[in-house]
Scaffold this motif. Structure first.
Motif, PDB file in Angstrom:
ATOM      1  N   ASP A  70       0.801  -1.224   0.000  1.00  0.00           N
ATOM      2  CA  ASP A  70       0.000   0.000   0.000  1.00  0.00           C
ATOM      3  C   ASP A  70       0.832   1.271   0.000  1.00  0.00           C
ATOM      4  O   ASP A  70       0.282   2.381   0.116  1.00  0.00           O
ATOM      5  CB  ASP A  70      -0.955   0.018   1.195  1.00  0.00           C
ATOM      6  N   GLU A  71       2.160   1.149  -0.146  1.00  0.00           N
ATOM      7  CA  GLU A  71       2.960   2.348  -0.399  1.00  0.00           C
ATOM      8  C   GLU A  71       2.525   3.015  -1.702  1.00  0.00           C
ATOM      9  O   GLU A  71       2.739   4.211  -1.889  1.00  0.00           O
ATOM     10  CB  GLU A  71       4.445   1.998  -0.456  1.00  0.00           C
ATOM     11  N   VAL A  72       1.899   2.236  -2.602  1.00  0.00           N
ATOM     12  CA  VAL A  72       1.397   2.822  -3.849  1.00  0.00           C
ATOM     13  C   VAL A  72       0.338   3.885  -3.566  1.00  0.00           C
ATOM     14  O   VAL A  72       0.148   4.801  -4.367  1.00  0.00           O
ATOM     15  CB  VAL A  72       0.804   1.743  -4.784  1.00  0.00           C
ATOM     16  N   HIS A  73      -0.351   3.780  -2.449  1.00  0.00           N
ATOM     17  CA  HIS A  73      -1.384   4.761  -2.100  1.00  0.00           C
ATOM     18  C   HIS A  73      -0.812   5.911  -1.277  1.00  0.00           C
ATOM     19  O   HIS A  73      -0.910   7.082  -1.666  1.00  0.00           O
ATOM     20  CB  HIS A  73      -2.515   4.096  -1.323  1.00  0.00           C
ATOM     21  N   PHE A  74      -0.212   5.602  -0.152  1.00  0.00           N
ATOM     22  CA  PHE A  74       0.151   6.653   0.791  1.00  0.00           C
ATOM     23  C   PHE A  74       1.403   7.412   0.363  1.00  0.00           C
ATOM     24  O   PHE A  74       1.544   8.595   0.685  1.00  0.00           O
ATOM     25  CB  PHE A  74       0.292   6.055   2.189  1.00  0.00           C
ATOM     26  N   GLY A  75       2.305   6.766  -0.369  1.00  0.00           N
ATOM     27  CA  GLY A  75       3.405   7.508  -0.976  1.00  0.00           C
ATOM     28  C   GLY A  75       2.900   8.448  -2.054  1.00  0.00           C
ATOM     29  O   GLY A  75       3.353   9.600  -2.172  1.00  0.00           O
ATOM     30  N   LYS A  76       1.937   7.970  -2.829  1.00  0.00           N
ATOM     31  CA  LYS A  76       1.339   8.801  -3.879  1.00  0.00           C
ATOM     32  C   LYS A  76       0.650  10.026  -3.280  1.00  0.00           C
ATOM     33  O   LYS A  76       0.775  11.143  -3.800  1.00  0.00           O
ATOM     34  CB  LYS A  76       0.335   7.975  -4.668  1.00  0.00           C
ATOM     35  N   PHE A  77      -0.067   9.835  -2.175  1.00  0.00           N
ATOM     36  CA  PHE A  77      -0.767  10.956  -1.555  1.00  0.00           C
ATOM     37  C   PHE A  77       0.223  12.010  -1.061  1.00  0.00           C
ATOM     38  O   PHE A  77      -0.042  13.219  -1.158  1.00  0.00           O
ATOM     39  CB  PHE A  77      -1.641  10.470  -0.407  1.00  0.00           C
ATOM     40  N   PHE A 112       7.440  11.692  -8.239  1.00  0.00           N
ATOM     41  CA  PHE A 112       7.170  10.256  -8.400  1.00  0.00           C
ATOM     42  C   PHE A 112       5.809   9.937  -7.805  1.00  0.00           C
ATOM     43  O   PHE A 112       5.505  10.327  -6.676  1.00  0.00           O
ATOM     44  CB  PHE A 112       8.264   9.454  -7.694  1.00  0.00           C
ATOM     45  N   HIS A 113       4.959   9.190  -8.552  1.00  0.00           N
ATOM     46  CA  HIS A 113       3.576   8.968  -8.126  1.00  0.00           C
ATOM     47  C   HIS A 113       3.279   7.535  -7.686  1.00  0.00           C
ATOM     48  O   HIS A 113       2.107   7.172  -7.584  1.00  0.00           O
ATOM     49  CB  HIS A 113       2.621   9.377  -9.254  1.00  0.00           C
ATOM     50  N   PHE A 114       4.307   6.734  -7.417  1.00  0.00           N
ATOM     51  CA  PHE A 114       4.118   5.417  -6.801  1.00  0.00           C
ATOM     52  C   PHE A 114       3.037   4.611  -7.555  1.00  0.00           C
ATOM     53  O   PHE A 114       2.103   4.095  -6.960  1.00  0.00           O
ATOM     54  CB  PHE A 114       3.703   5.552  -5.341  1.00  0.00           C
ATOM     55  N   GLU A 115       3.168   4.501  -8.854  1.00  0.00           N
ATOM     56  CA  GLU A 115       2.108   3.911  -9.664  1.00  0.00           C
ATOM     57  C   GLU A 115       1.930   2.414  -9.433  1.00  0.00           C
ATOM     58  O   GLU A 115       0.813   1.909  -9.386  1.00  0.00           O
ATOM     59  CB  GLU A 115       2.372   4.168 -11.157  1.00  0.00           C
ATOM     60  N   SER A 116       3.028   1.662  -9.278  1.00  0.00           N
ATOM     61  CA  SER A 116       2.916   0.200  -9.234  1.00  0.00           C
ATOM     62  C   SER A 116       3.846  -0.386  -8.181  1.00  0.00           C
ATOM     63  O   SER A 116       4.947   0.143  -7.942  1.00  0.00           O
ATOM     64  CB  SER A 116       3.262  -0.410 -10.600  1.00  0.00           C
ATOM     65  N   ILE A 117       3.411  -1.484  -7.573  1.00  0.00           N
ATOM     66  CA  ILE A 117       4.271  -2.236  -6.651  1.00  0.00           C
ATOM     67  C   ILE A 117       5.474  -2.753  -7.437  1.00  0.00           C
ATOM     68  O   ILE A 117       5.332  -3.309  -8.528  1.00  0.00           O
ATOM     69  CB  ILE A 117       3.505  -3.407  -6.017  1.00  0.00           C
ATOM     70  N   ASN A 124      14.083   6.276  -9.678  1.00  0.00           N
ATOM     71  CA  ASN A 124      13.242   7.470  -9.728  1.00  0.00           C
ATOM     72  C   ASN A 124      13.644   8.538  -8.718  1.00  0.00           C
ATOM     73  O   ASN A 124      12.940   9.540  -8.573  1.00  0.00           O
ATOM     74  CB  ASN A 124      11.785   7.076  -9.493  1.00  0.00           C
ATOM     75  N   ASN A 125      14.771   8.305  -8.031  1.00  0.00           N
ATOM     76  CA  ASN A 125      15.335   9.314  -7.125  1.00  0.00           C
ATOM     77  C   ASN A 125      14.312   9.779  -6.082  1.00  0.00           C
ATOM     78  O   ASN A 125      14.004  10.965  -5.959  1.00  0.00           O
ATOM     79  CB  ASN A 125      15.855  10.507  -7.929  1.00  0.00           C
ATOM     80  N   VAL A 126      13.801   8.815  -5.328  1.00  0.00           N
ATOM     81  CA  VAL A 126      12.787   9.092  -4.310  1.00  0.00           C
ATOM     82  C   VAL A 126      13.416   8.923  -2.922  1.00  0.00           C
ATOM     83  O   VAL A 126      14.038   7.887  -2.650  1.00  0.00           O
ATOM     84  CB  VAL A 126      11.586   8.135  -4.459  1.00  0.00           C
ATOM     85  N   PRO A 127      13.271   9.868  -2.014  1.00  0.00           N
ATOM     86  CA  PRO A 127      13.827   9.740  -0.655  1.00  0.00           C
ATOM     87  C   PRO A 127      12.954   8.827   0.217  1.00  0.00           C
ATOM     88  O   PRO A 127      12.406   9.243   1.238  1.00  0.00           O
ATOM     89  CB  PRO A 127      13.828  11.186  -0.150  1.00  0.00           C
ATOM     90  N   TYR A 128      12.851   7.578  -0.189  1.00  0.00           N
ATOM     91  CA  TYR A 128      11.915   6.660   0.459  1.00  0.00           C
ATOM     92  C   TYR A 128      12.307   6.329   1.885  1.00  0.00           C
ATOM     93  O   TYR A 128      11.448   6.033   2.725  1.00  0.00           O
ATOM     94  CB  TYR A 128      11.776   5.386  -0.380  1.00  0.00           C
ATOM     95  N   VAL A 129      13.603   6.359   2.197  1.00  0.00           N
ATOM     96  CA  VAL A 129      14.035   6.059   3.569  1.00  0.00           C
ATOM     97  C   VAL A 129      13.511   7.130   4.527  1.00  0.00           C
ATOM     98  O   VAL A 129      13.094   6.824   5.650  1.00  0.00           O
ATOM     99  CB  VAL A 129      15.569   5.947   3.649  1.00  0.00           C
ATOM    100  N   ALA A 130      13.496   8.373   4.089  1.00  0.00           N
ATOM    101  CA  ALA A 130      12.946   9.445   4.940  1.00  0.00           C
ATOM    102  C   ALA A 130      11.468   9.222   5.188  1.00  0.00           C
ATOM    103  O   ALA A 130      10.978   9.405   6.314  1.00  0.00           O
ATOM    104  CB  ALA A 130      13.172  10.799   4.266  1.00  0.00           C
ATOM    105  N   PHE A 131      10.734   8.819   4.140  1.00  0.00           N
ATOM    106  CA  PHE A 131       9.314   8.529   4.316  1.00  0.00           C
ATOM    107  C   PHE A 131       9.114   7.375   5.291  1.00  0.00           C
ATOM    108  O   PHE A 131       8.255   7.427   6.172  1.00  0.00           O
ATOM    109  CB  PHE A 131       8.671   8.179   2.968  1.00  0.00           C
ATOM    110  N   ARG A 132       9.882   6.310   5.131  1.00  0.00           N
ATOM    111  CA  ARG A 132       9.725   5.142   6.001  1.00  0.00           C
ATOM    112  C   ARG A 132      10.198   5.422   7.418  1.00  0.00           C
ATOM    113  O   ARG A 132       9.763   4.739   8.366  1.00  0.00           O
ATOM    114  CB  ARG A 132      10.502   3.949   5.420  1.00  0.00           C
ATOM    115  N   ALA A 133      11.089   6.396   7.571  1.00  0.00           N
ATOM    116  CA  ALA A 133      11.595   6.703   8.916  1.00  0.00           C
ATOM    117  C   ALA A 133      10.494   7.240   9.826  1.00  0.00           C
ATOM    118  O   ALA A 133      10.557   7.048  11.044  1.00  0.00           O
ATOM    119  CB  ALA A 133      12.735   7.717   8.817  1.00  0.00           C
ATOM    120  N   LEU A 134       9.489   7.904   9.244  1.00  0.00           N
ATOM    121  CA  LEU A 134       8.411   8.444  10.077  1.00  0.00           C
ATOM    122  C   LEU A 134       7.633   7.343  10.782  1.00  0.00           C
ATOM    123  O   LEU A 134       7.522   7.359  12.025  1.00  0.00           O
ATOM    124  CB  LEU A 134       7.485   9.316   9.231  1.00  0.00           C
TER     125      LEU A 134
END
Length: 774
Positions: A70-77, A112-117, A124-134
Motif C-alpha cells: 500500500d505504499e502505492v497509495h500513501f506515498g502517492k498521496f 514520483f507517483h508510486f504507480e505500481s508495486i 526514480n530518485n525518491v527519498p523513500y528512507v525518509a518517508f519510512r523513517a516516520l
C-alpha cells in the motif's frame, strides 16, 4: 489464592483487610504515585526497551528499495500534497500530511507517483528512507509508551516488560511500521491516548490543577490524532469515553469519601471533560481538514469525486474550464459519473425472455458503452417544440422537462413499467419512434432534468452540470451499474430506472457537444476565476464522499481476512516478493506472542465469570482490593481490546490483518496485568496516612505528610521473595518463547534473507499462503 466464606450482609469478615472507599472500588484505572524518581530499575528497563525498539524498527529500513504493497497509495498521496494536487482518499488527512511533511523536510518535490508495486525508488530518485523513517519512529516510540502505561498503572517491572515486549518483538507491528503506511501513526496515537488518560485519572484528587488540565487536554489532542488518521479511531473515543462515564458516575455519589459534590461542582467536572475530550479533539480534527484544503488548491485526480461547485474552487480544473452551455436541439454525449459509461443505443432488441423466464418489451436496447461512439449521441429537445424560425439560442435549464432523441436510429428515449433485465424492481429503458413519442407514449418519453446542488433555473452546462434524469410520470431516475449484460447486449452495461431517486449513483454529466461546429463562438472560453466555497461546505461534502466510498469497499481481495481469524493469526498478507532471490515480505504477527495474548484474554473472561458465580453463591475468591484492581485496571485494558476488535464484526467492507493491531496492543496490556494477577501480588495501592503511618502497613509517612497524604507501598512490601522470583521466572520463560517466535519469522518481516523451499514450508504453521513454498 485463598477462598473465604462471605460475611453476612452488614457485617465484617474477621481478619479481612478494610475495603477501600466506594470511589476506589469503581475506579476505571489503578492509581500510582507520581514519584518515579527512585525507581531506577524501571528507568533502566525502559531505556533498554526503547533502544531495542529503534533497532528492530530501523534495521535494514532501506530494503527493499521498491514500492511495497500500500505504499502505492500513501506515498502517492504525499507526492500529491507536495505538488498541491487535489486527490481523494477514504481516510482523514493527518497521517498523510505527516508523510508530506517528511518529504518537504528533505526537499522532495513529489515528482514520483508510486504507480505500481515493484517500481524502483533508486531509479526514480525518491527519498523513500525518509518517508519510512516516520512510521518507524512512531512504531519505536509505541513500545516505551506501552511500558509507561503499565508503569503508570502501578504494575511490577516484570509485568511492564512482558506487555511492552509483546509489542517490541511482534513481527506485525515491526512490519507495518517499516513501510509508508498509516497504521504506525494510528497505533502510536491510540497508545498515547490511553497513557494520557491514565495520567489524568491519577490526578483526580487534584481537580482543575495545572497538571490535571495538562493531561486532560493531552488526552484530547491524542484522541484527535487517532481519529484524524483513520476513522476507526472512534473505537479509542469509545474506550476513553467509557472510563470517563464511570468516573463521572462516581463523582455523582453523595457518599464519596472526599465529600459529596454540589451539582454546580459536578457541572464543572462534566464541562471540563466535555471541553477537553470532545470540543478540543473536534476542532483539531477540523484543523487538519483546513490544512488539507489549503494545500490542495490545484485540480487533480480527486476532482471526479466532488461536485462541480467544489471543483470550481480548484485552479486548472478541466471541467470548469471546458464547460459549455447547452442549448435545445444540441446533440450531446451523456456519461455516468461513477462508471464513466456513455448512454448508448443500437438497433438490436431486448430478447423476448430473459434467463430467469421474465418477459421483456422487445424494444430497442439502451445500454451503457465505455467508449466514444456515434451511437452515444442524443439530441436534447423541448417537450413542446419552438417555432421553426426561433430554434436557436434557447438554453436548457435545471428543472426543465425534456425529451432525448437518439440521433443514429431517430428514436426517443423511454422508460415504462416493464422490469429491467437484471433488476425486477427497476424499469426497463428503451426507445420508440417519433409517431409513438408524439402520440400515446408522449408522457413515457418525457423526463425532468434535475441539476445537482443547485437552486432555481440554473443553466445546464457540459462537464460541470452534474444531473439526474428523472422520468416525469413514474419518478424513477436513470441509473447504471458495473455488472455487464449477457452476450445479446455485447457485454455492455445495463441502463434502468431506479426508484430510489436520492441515490448518489444516479448522477450523469454531458461529456461533449458534438453538434457544435469547430470555431463556434460558443466554444470560445474566457478565463474563469477560481470560485470560493466555505470551509464547512467543502468539509461536509468531503465527509459524505468519504463515508460513501468507505462503505463501498466491499469487493474481494486475495489477502482479505475476517475478524474471527485475527486473534489466532490464521492468515497474513503478502506485501512484496522478489523471484530471483526468493525474498518476500509477508505481513504476519509473531504467532507465539499472539496466541499467548489471545489465550490470556480468554483466561481473563473465565476468571471474571468464575468470580461472579462464586459471589452469587456467597463465596469470596478475591479480597476487595484485588478484585477492584482486577476489574478496574485489567478490565479497562480488556475493554480497550474489545472496543478495538468487536466492532469489525459489524463492518461489510474489506478487512485485513492490520486492522487488529490496536486491539493486539491492548491484549498485550491484558497479558502483562494478568501475569501479575496470577501470582496474587497486591496492587501498587495508595494508602491513607493515618497518625503518621500508612494504614495497615506500618510504613512511616513522608515528612510533613498529613491526613489524606497518598503513598506507594514498595514492591518488596507487596510480594514475598518467592512470589517475585516466580513472577520473574514466568516473565523470562514467556519472553524467551516470544523472542524465539520473532526470530524464526524474521526473514518474512524484513524481506531478507531469501529462504529455501524447506525453510518456507517450515514457516507455514497454519497453512500460511507463503510464496516460494515449492
Amino acid at each position: 489464592m485463598s477462598t473465604r466464606q462471605r460475611a453476612p450482609q452488614g457485617g465484617k469478615k474477621a481478619g479481612s483487610v478494610q475495603s477501600s472507599s466506594q470511589e476506589e472500588e469503581i475506579d476505571a484505572l489503578p492509581v500510582k504515585s507520581s514519584g518515579l524518581t527512585s525507581e531506577w530499575d524501571y528507568k533502566l528497563a525502559i531505556a533498554v526497551i526503547t533502544a531495542l525498539a529503534f533497532v528492530t524498527r530501523f534495521w535494514g529500513i532501506g530494503h527493499p528499495n521498491e514500492v511495497v504493497f500500500d505504499e502505492v497509495h500513501f506515498g502517492k498521496f504525499a507526492s500529491y500534497y507536495l505538488e498541491r494536487t487535489y486527490f481523494f482518499d477514504v481516510h482523514p488527512p493527518f497521517g498523510k500530511l505527516l508523510f508530506a511533511l517528511m518529504g518537504w523536510f528533505v526537499g522532495y518535490d513529489g515528482h514520483f507517483h508510486f504507480e505500481s508495486i515493484g517500481d524502483s525508488y533508486i531509479t526514480n530518485n525518491v527519498p523513500y528512507v525518509a518517508f519510512r523513517a516516520l512510521p518507524a519512529l512512531l512504531g519505536a516510540l509505541t513500545v516505551p509508551t506501552v511500558f509507561l502505561i503499565m508503569w503508570e498503572s502501578g504494575y511490577t517491572l516484570p509485568a511492564c516488560i512482558v506487555a511492552s515486549g509483546l509489542v517490541l518483538f511482534d513481527n506485525a507491528h515491526i512490519g507495518q511500521t517499516r513501510l509508508i503506511l498509516l497504521d504506525a501513526t494510528l497505533v502510536f496515537a491510540m497508545s498515547v491516548s490511553v497513557l494520557s488518560y491514565v495520567r489524568f485519572f491519577k490526578l483526580r484528587h487534584e481537580p482543575f490543577s495545572r497538571k490535571w488540565w495538562k493531561w486532560l487536554l493531552l488526552t484530547g489532542v491524542a484522541l484527535s490524532c487517532v481519529i484524524s488518521t483513520k476513522y476507526v479511531g472512534v473505537f479509542t473515543f469509545f474506550t476513553i469515553g467509557s472510563a470517563v462515564a464511570l468516573d463521572l458516575w462516581g463523582l455523582l455519589d453523595i457518599n464519596r469519601k472526599e465529600g459529596a459534590l454540589s451539582l454546580p461542582e459536578f457541572g464543572m467536572h462534566f464541562g471540563a471533560r466535555l471541553f477537553g475530550l470532545i470540543v478540543v479533539p473536534f476542532f483539531f480534527y477540523l484543523f487538519w481538514f483546513q490544512v488539507h484544503f489549503a494545500i490542495l488548491y490545484r485540480s487533480g485526480p480527486g476532482d471526479d469525486f466532488m461536485t462541480p461547485a467544489f471543483q470550481e474552487t480548484l485552479s486548472d480544473n478541466i471541467m470548469t474550464a471546458s464547460s459549455v452551455g447547452i442549448d435545445y436541439y444540441d446533440s450531446i454525449a451523456i456519461r455516468h459519473k461513477e462508471t464513466k459509461t456513455y448512454l448508448h443505443s443500437h438497433p438490436d432488441r431486448y430478447p423476448l425472455r430473459y434467463d430467469d423466464g421474465r418477459v421483456s418489451s422487445q424494444g430497442q436496447q439502451v445500454t451503457g458503452y465505455p467508449f466514444n461512439d456515434t451511437n452515444n449521441h442524443w439530441q436534447i429537445l423541448p417537450v413542446h417544440p419552438f417555432p421553426n424560425d426561433d430554434l436557436q439560442g434557447h438554453r436548457v435549464k435545471s428543472g426543465d422537462l425534456i425529451k432525448l432523441r437518439h440521433v443514429v436510429t431517430d428514436t426517443y428515449l423511454l422508460t415504462h413499467d416493464v422490469a429491467s433485465p437484471y433488476y425486477p424492481t427497476n424499469q426497463e429503458f428503451t426507445t420508440v419512434g417519433i409517431e409513438e413519442a408524439n402520440g400515446n407514449r408522449f408522457n413515457d418519453t418525457t423526463f425532468e432534468l434535475k441539476l445537482e446542488n443547485t437552486k432555481g433555473k440554473q443553466d445546464f452546462k457540459s462537464m460541470s452540470g452534474h444531473f439526474k434524469l428523472i422520468h416525469f410520470p413514474t419518478r424513477v431516475a436513470m441509473w447504471t451499474h458495473t455488472t455487464p449484460l449477457p452476450d445479446w447486449a455485447y457485454k455492455q452495461a445495463e441502463i434502468n430506472g431506479n426508484k430510489n431517486i436520492q441515490q448518489s449513483s444516479n448522477v450523469w454529466y454531458v461529456d461533449e457537444i458534438p453538434s457544435i461546429p469547430e470555431g463556434s463562438d460558443r466554444l470560445k472560453r474566457e478565463p474563469k476565476k477560481v470560485k470560493h466555497l466555505s470551509f464547512l461546505k467543502k468539509y461536509f461534502e468531503l465527509q459524505r464522499a468519504i463515508f460513501f466510498h468507505n462503505n463501498a469497499l466491499t469487493s474481494s481481495h486475495p489477502y482479505a481476512s475476517q475478524p474471527i481469524q485475527w486473534p489466532f493469526l490464521l492468515r497474513g498478507v503478502s506485501f512484496w516478493t522478489q523471484n530471483d532471490t526468493r525474498r518476500q515480505i509477508y505481513f504476519l504477527g509473531n504467532p507465539v506472542g499472539w496466541w499467548i495474548a489471545s489465550s490470556l484474554l480468554a483466561v481473563f473472561a473465565g476468571i471474571v465469570g468464575a468470580d461472579q458465580l462464586s459471589q452469587r453463591r456467597g463465596v469470596d475468591s478475591l479480597d476487595e482490593r484485588t478484585r477492584s484492581r482486577f476489574y478496574n485496571s485489567t478490565g479497562f485494558f480488556f475493554l480497550t481490546w474489545a472496543a478495538h476488535y468487536l466492532p469489525f464484526y459489524l463492518m461489510g467492507r474489506q478487512l485485513f490483518l492490520h486492522h487488529y493491531l490496536p486491539a493486539h496492543l491492548a491484549s498485550a496490556l491484558v497479558t502483562g496485568a494478568l501475569l501479575e494477577f496470577v501470582f496474587n501480588l497486591d496492587p501498587v495501592a495508595l494508602e491513607e496516612n493515618v497518625d503518621g503511618k500508612l494504614a495497615g502497613k506500618g510504613v512511616a509517612s513522608k515528612k510533613g505528610g498529613g491526613p489524606g497524604t497518598k503513598r506507594v507501598v514498595p514492591e518488596k512490601d507487596r510480594a514475598g521473595k518467592s512470589g517475585m522470583l516466580a513472577l520473574w521466572a514466568s516473565a523470562g520463560v514467556l519472553m524467551t518463547l516470544v523472542i524465539g517466535g520473532w526470530w524464526f519469522f524474521l526473514p518474512l518481516t524484513y524481506g531478507k534473507p531469501g529462504l529455501t523451499v524447506e525453510e518456507v514450508v517450515a514457516r507455514k504453521w497454519l497453512g500460511y499462503d507463503l510464496h516460494f513454498a515449492k
